[in-house]
Design a protein around this motif. Structure first.
Motif, mmCIF file in Angstrom:
data_model
loop_
_atom_site.group_PDB
_atom_site.id
_atom_site.type_symbol
_atom_site.label_atom_id
_atom_site.label_comp_id
_atom_site.label_asym_id
_atom_site.label_seq_id
_atom_site.Cartn_x
_atom_site.Cartn_y
_atom_site.Cartn_z
ATOM 1 N N ILE A 183 0.841 -1.193 0.000
ATOM 2 C CA ILE A 183 0.000 0.000 0.000
ATOM 3 C C ILE A 183 0.880 1.248 0.000
ATOM 4 N N HIS A 184 0.724 2.070 -1.017
ATOM 5 C CA HIS A 184 1.380 3.373 -1.072
ATOM 6 C C HIS A 184 0.322 4.438 -0.817
ATOM 7 N N TRP A 185 0.465 5.110 0.300
ATOM 8 C CA TRP A 185 -0.548 6.084 0.708
ATOM 9 C C TRP A 185 0.134 7.172 1.515
ATOM 10 N N GLY B 246 0.612 10.184 -8.283
ATOM 11 C CA GLY B 246 1.719 9.297 -7.889
ATOM 12 C C GLY B 246 2.509 9.834 -6.705
ATOM 13 N N GLU B 247 3.345 8.946 -6.132
ATOM 14 C CA GLU B 247 4.070 9.281 -4.903
ATOM 15 C C GLU B 247 5.339 10.096 -5.155
ATOM 16 N N TRP B 248 5.675 10.283 -6.448
ATOM 17 C CA TRP B 248 6.875 11.063 -6.785
ATOM 18 C C TRP B 248 6.525 12.510 -7.172
ATOM 19 N N VAL B 249 5.287 12.945 -6.915
ATOM 20 C CA VAL B 249 4.816 14.241 -7.422
ATOM 21 C C VAL B 249 5.673 15.409 -6.935
ATOM 22 N N ARG C 116 6.475 5.989 5.719
ATOM 23 C CA ARG C 116 6.851 7.277 5.123
ATOM 24 C C ARG C 116 7.523 6.998 3.800
ATOM 25 N N HIS C 117 7.245 7.850 2.846
ATOM 26 C CA HIS C 117 7.857 7.685 1.525
ATOM 27 C C HIS C 117 8.963 8.724 1.349
ATOM 28 N N HIS C 118 9.394 8.981 0.103
ATOM 29 C CA HIS C 118 10.550 9.861 -0.105
ATOM 30 C C HIS C 118 10.274 11.300 0.325
ATOM 31 N N ASP C 119 9.005 11.684 0.449
ATOM 32 C CA ASP C 119 8.706 13.040 0.925
ATOM 33 C C ASP C 119 8.976 13.175 2.427
ATOM 34 N N PHE D 188 12.871 -1.445 3.412
ATOM 35 C CA PHE D 188 13.640 -0.218 3.163
ATOM 36 C C PHE D 188 13.699 0.109 1.681
ATOM 37 N N ASP D 189 13.693 1.394 1.411
ATOM 38 C CA ASP D 189 13.802 1.826 0.020
ATOM 39 C C ASP D 189 14.524 3.162 -0.041
ATOM 40 N N GLY D 190 15.282 3.373 -1.103
ATOM 41 C CA GLY D 190 15.849 4.692 -1.358
ATOM 42 C C GLY D 190 17.363 4.779 -1.272
ATOM 43 N N MET D 191 18.009 3.701 -0.823
ATOM 44 C CA MET D 191 19.468 3.727 -0.746
ATOM 45 C C MET D 191 20.118 3.967 -2.094
ATOM 46 N N TRP D 192 19.389 3.576 -3.125
ATOM 47 C CA TRP D 192 19.914 3.745 -4.485
ATOM 48 C C TRP D 192 20.099 5.224 -4.849
ATOM 49 N N ASP D 193 19.535 6.121 -4.042
ATOM 50 C CA ASP D 193 19.717 7.553 -4.295
ATOM 51 C C ASP D 193 21.161 7.978 -4.037
ATOM 52 N N HIS E 164 17.257 -2.483 -2.310
ATOM 53 C CA HIS E 164 18.418 -1.803 -2.907
ATOM 54 C C HIS E 164 18.900 -2.485 -4.179
ATOM 55 N N HIS E 165 18.303 -3.629 -4.489
ATOM 56 C CA HIS E 165 18.601 -4.294 -5.763
ATOM 57 C C HIS E 165 20.043 -4.716 -5.895
ATOM 58 N N GLN E 166 20.656 -5.005 -4.771
ATOM 59 C CA GLN E 166 22.023 -5.498 -4.820
ATOM 60 C C GLN E 166 22.082 -6.839 -4.116
ATOM 61 N N PHE F 206 12.762 -7.974 -5.115
ATOM 62 C CA PHE F 206 12.869 -7.724 -6.544
ATOM 63 C C PHE F 206 11.736 -6.794 -6.945
ATOM 64 N N GLU F 207 12.052 -5.813 -7.785
ATOM 65 C CA GLU F 207 11.017 -4.853 -8.143
ATOM 66 C C GLU F 207 10.526 -5.072 -9.560
ATOM 67 N N ARG F 208 9.244 -5.272 -9.699
ATOM 68 C CA ARG F 208 8.565 -5.432 -10.989
ATOM 69 C C ARG F 208 9.128 -6.565 -11.846
HETATM 70 C C1 JFZ Z 1 10.921 2.776 -5.338
HETATM 71 C C2 JFZ Z 1 10.219 4.069 -5.074
HETATM 72 O O1 JFZ Z 1 10.945 5.128 -5.608
HETATM 73 C C3 JFZ Z 1 8.827 4.028 -5.638
HETATM 74 O O2 JFZ Z 1 8.172 5.238 -5.394
HETATM 75 C C4 JFZ Z 1 8.090 2.878 -5.013
HETATM 76 O O3 JFZ Z 1 7.966 3.090 -3.620
HETATM 77 C C5 JFZ Z 1 8.836 1.582 -5.286
HETATM 78 C C6 JFZ Z 1 8.229 0.401 -4.596
HETATM 79 O O4 JFZ Z 1 10.187 1.687 -4.844
HETATM 80 O O5 JFZ Z 1 11.134 2.668 -6.714
HETATM 81 C C7 JFZ Z 1 12.362 2.401 -7.180
HETATM 82 C C8 JFZ Z 1 13.286 1.717 -6.478
HETATM 83 C C9 JFZ Z 1 14.531 1.472 -7.025
HETATM 84 C C10 JFZ Z 1 14.823 1.943 -8.268
HETATM 85 C C11 JFZ Z 1 13.883 2.637 -8.976
HETATM 86 C C12 JFZ Z 1 12.647 2.855 -8.439
HETATM 87 N N1 JFZ Z 1 16.077 1.712 -8.838
HETATM 88 O O6 JFZ Z 1 16.927 1.015 -8.257
HETATM 89 O O7 JFZ Z 1 16.354 2.184 -9.954
#
Ligand code: JFZ
Length: 446
Positions: A57-59, A68-71, A116-119, A217-222, A250-252, A263-265
């Protein structure tokens, strides 16, 4: 049975493991390097794998803008501008019972929600800063508290998504790849951000909401090269709740202290979206997340929904690849989940009430996934999921165990088969019109 599966996965993992070994060693520096999962944690990993299907859930206050959550980032808003947003977030229709009941009706066993998301906006009652739902919105209540209580009541595990990346806090400095000029000063104390702000909030999430499933956790890739104080952070989580799973997006290659590989998508080992590593852990539970339309957060212009059958196939593919599926919905700012999501989830749940035996509690089966479908296994049963096969006979590679019987899961009718050294040949029943997945249950001789 376990051994059959492990050999398949270990073989492919071994090849990649050599290549990733050096990387892994470097990461130890920053992770919980002496990490030994406790028995509670190992048990939680096992139960996590059994659950197979979760609701993401993204809210957040971003939901108000329906974009979207990146607005915040996409529209290049300033912090001062974004600060106006919480005043419009008043989800008077939010009802924890409705949300948790929907997850259950969909056959989902857990919920992972954005704390909490990136905001950086805390969707919970946080004392660490006033940038949170209780202090900045007219709603003034803590929805995560209500959700935690209801999830507990209904036997659903609750996980918290937590963004390490922060577009709002001035101490998130130096800023990362997603930086834009949003009015923050060009200085800040990243260590204070991690050790006081983030850890303070994690402490709240791990103490005020009862037993939780874990932190996603998410966002370390930043800032891939930054020291994120993972050792301390992971240790704190495991100390506060030993059974809580650390799930990093973190996809590593997984680092010590991490309990699930995400794994994402994409399915494990696949990288069509360009996000994921090819390395697939043969130790950790796997989880693959995806969206039900094309967005994570509520997007009013997105009507590109997956069909229930798409979701069912996705879940079967995940299970056959020894992975969970975490399927996302983005509720509306008024607290309701749109009927487009809800109806699809109900249909999937209805399907799972008939096919769930071949999914829940299983692990990836002994036969490698192919274009035709996948296998899952549990106890002395192998579930052959025929997703895409129009010929009457399906030839499968050899399996060591002896097949005693083959039956269609849906009506228990016998399916003809022959087994010899070359493999198993199955006569698959013709697909019914409404059948997404033809499941043949192979029962092994004891
Ligand atoms: C991240 C978030 O930025 C997005 O808003 C959502 O929450 C999703 C589940 O996770 O999306 C990503 C995460 C990693 C990368 C790109 C988008 N990446 O490694 O390029």
């Amino acid at each position: 049975m376990k051994m059959i599966r492990q050999s398949r996965i270990t073989n492919c993992a071994r090849v990649v493991a050599v290549a990733t070994c050096a990387m892994f060693a470097a990461h130890n520096l920053f992770a919980q390097s002496d990490y030994q999962p406790t028995p509670e944690n190992l048990q939680a990993r096992h139960e996590f794998q059994d659950m197979k299907f979760g609701m993401f859930i993204h809210w957040g206050v971003y939901s108000v803008l329906g974009d979207g959550e990146w607005v915040f980032h996409n529209r290049k808003l300033t912090v001062d501008e974004y600060n106006r947003l919480p005043a419009f977030f008043d989800p008077e229709k939010f009802d924890a019972k409705t949300w948790v009941s929907l997850a259950r009706a969909a056959g989902m066993k857990y919920i992972t929600i954005t704390s909490r998301h990136h905001d950086g906006f805390a969707m919970f009652d946080s004392k660490v800063s006033d940038w949170n739902i209780v202090q900045r919105t007219p709603y003034r209540k803590d929805p995560l508290k209500m959700l935690a209580e209801e999830a507990h009541r209904q036997g659903i595990k609750l996980f918290f998504y937590y963004s390490q990346l922060d577009w709002h806090n001035p101490d998130y400095y130096p800023r990362g790849a997603t930086d834009w000029k949003n009015g923050r000063p060009d200085h800040g104390d990243f260590s204070a951000y991690l050790d006081n702000y983030m850890v303070g909030q994690l402490r709240e999430l791990l103490t005020n909401y009862g037993p939780i499933g874990g932190i996603w956790f998410d966002g370390m890739w930043d800032k891939p090269d930054a020291d994120w104080h993972l050792a301390k952070t992971y240790a704190l989580i495991h100390q506060l709740q030993p059974a809580a799973l650390v799930i990093p997006n973190h996809h590593q290659t997984p680092r010590p202290g991490e309990d699930v590989q995400a794994f994402e998508r994409d399915l494990p080992g696949k990288n069509t979206a360009g996000f994921n590593t090819e390395y697939v852990s043969n130790q950790l539970p796997l989880e693959s997340c995806d969206t039900l339309n094309d967005n994570w957060g509520f997007n009013i212009g997105d009507s590109h929904y997956k069909s229930p059958e798409d979701v069912e196939r996705r879940l079967v593919q995940a299970a056959g690849n020894n992975s969970n599926l975490l399927l996302n919905i983005g509720p509306m700012p008024n607290g309701e989940i749109s009927p487009e999501f809800a109806t699809r989830l109900h249909t999937v749940g209805e399907w799972l009430s008939r096919y769930g035996d071949s999914i829940y509690g299983t692990r990836g089966g002994p036969i490698a996934p192919g274009d035709w479908g996948v296998t899952t296994q549990k106890d002395n049963k192998i579930y052959v999921h025929v997703l895409n096969w129009s010929a009457p006979l399906l030839a499968l590679p050899p399996i060591t165990a002896k097949v005693a019987s083959a039956r269609a899961l849906v009506d228990n009718t016998a399916a003809e088969f022959t087994q010899n050294a070359n493999g198993v040949i199955l006569k698959v029943p013709a697909a019914r019109a409404d059948e997404t997945d033809r499941v043949i249950v192979l029962t092994m001789a004891k």
